[in-house]
Design an enzyme around this catalytic site. Structure first.
Site: not given
Ligand code: ATP
Ligand code: LTN
Length: 330
Positions: A113, A195, A198
């Site tokens: 990040k 990955k 969002k």
């Molecule tokens: P950001 O892009 O803002 O970092 P993010 O999509 O990675 O957000 P988080 O809020 O950080 O989402 O994660 C919420 C939960 O979803 C965590 O338990 C994280 O491990 C899970 N998660 C996030 N992205 C994935 C993915 N691509 N596959 C499976 N689990 C995920």
């Protein structure tokens, strides 16, 4: 009674990746006997990178309604907003003072990040894991359902708990990560080497739980795959297709090998069409429930009661911690 806890950041619209990685395991644990679930919206974590005020507010509300729409059972689960329980900041500071800069700088999420920040890297981005440790340790959580990317943060949480227990005497339960075999790392539909996230600037990479159904179906149909046209799970040589098979498997509870068998004489086009329909039905069901919660007065009552219970647990633990360290007078 086992306590299950997880947090999700209101940093955008939650995706199918978040659902399969974090919410699905949570719902699975919710079905077991003798569990209590604490689920919170990690808004303090979201501000480690810049957020726009109005968007943050609406993302918090949206995430609360979506978590309820996904099936949180309020007889077993308590939903709250992290910033409404100040004990998180208070124990977060204690955890920061027991963390080493070196170990924080080694965190993969920080390294990933950090390079994306155009206006400078906040100190909070570095000290994110001790706050996350506080979130978990305040409640003596046994299990923490998360996606694969959070494994390292769970490890540092365990290290911090053990370090504190060794220094000040038994205080915290050492938690376990709960990571499912299928769906713990859903990849971007536009670039299967990354990955699904969002906060991705390319919306074709992710399916949001609130995407228009036809838009979501199109994203599946145009997902990047190879041109071999053979439905076979092979992460190394067919990362895009394997990601789609994983999503199919997680949403239908079918084994990967069963899916390969069903589609052994099919084309990618047919497989993608079927998956698009499965996702369409899944999203329709969640969105119907979401529309109910987002316009219901119930949400505030649910969040108030979650906050009050969380504060009740967290403040008792915090008091114990302060006492052990020698802070204040009591
Ligand atoms: P950001 O892009 O803002 O970092 P993010 O999509 O990675 O957000 P988080 O809020 O950080 O989402 O994660 C919420 C939960 O979803 C965590 O338990 C994280 O491990 C899970 N998660 C996030 N992205 C994935 C993915 N691509 N596959 C499976 N689990 C995920
Ligand atoms: N770091 C997590 C969100 C998060 C969390 C937590 C998850 C904050 N505090 C406590 C589980 C338990 C993330 O970025 N997904």
């Amino acid at each position: 009674m086992r306590r299950v806890l997880t947090g999700i950041q209101p940093s955008g619209h939650i995706t199918l990746g978040n659902y399969l990685g974090a919410i699905r395991p949570l719902l699975e644990l919710q079905n077991e006997d003798d569990v209590e679930l604490l689920v919170f919206i990690a808004d303090l974590h979201a501000i480690t990178v810049p957020q726009e005020r109005a968007k943050l507010r609406s993302n918090i509300k949206e995430l609360a309604a979506l978590l309820l729409a996904c099936g949180l059972d309020l007889n077993k689960s308590h939903l709250f907003i992290q910033s409404e329980v100040p004990c998180h900041n208070q124990l977060g500071w204690v955890m920061e003072c027991n963390s080493y800069i070196g170990e924080l700088e080694r965190m993969t999420q920080f390294k990933d990040k950090k390079v994306k920040q155009v206006d400078g890297v906040s100190a909070g981005l570095l000290t994110y894991p001790p706050l996350m440790a506080a979130d978990i340790l305040l409640y003596d959580a046994d299990l923490v359902p998360v996606g694969e990317d959070q494994k390292q943060h769970l490890e540092i949480t365990r290290d911090l708990a053990t370090r504190f227990n060794n220094k000040y005497g038994e205080t915290f339960k050492v938690p376990e990560a709960y990571i499912l075999k299928t769906g713990a790392r859903i990849m971007s539909l536009a670039d299967p080497s990354k990955k699904m996230s969002k906060s991705d600037s390319n919306p074709k990479g992710y399916i949001s739980l609130l995407d228009d159904i036809n838009v979501a179906k199109k994203k599946i149909k145009s997902a990047v795959t190879d041109s071999d046209n053979k439905i076979k799970f092979d992460k190394d040589n067919k990362p895009g297709l394997s990601n789609l098979i994983t999503i199919y498997s997680a949403l239908t509870n079918k084994e990967l090998s069963d899916i390969e068998n069903i589609y052994q004489d099919s084309t990618y086009q047919k497989f993608k069409e079927d998956l698009a329909n499965i996702i369409g039905d899944f999203l329709t069901n969640i969105q119907d429930k979401y529309n109910y919660y987002i316009s219901s007065d119930n949400m505030d009552l649910i969040l108030n009661s979650g906050r009050d219970l969380a504060y009740h647990y967290a403040s008792r633990k915090l008091q114990k911690v302060y006492h052990k360290i020698g802070l204040g007078r009591y």
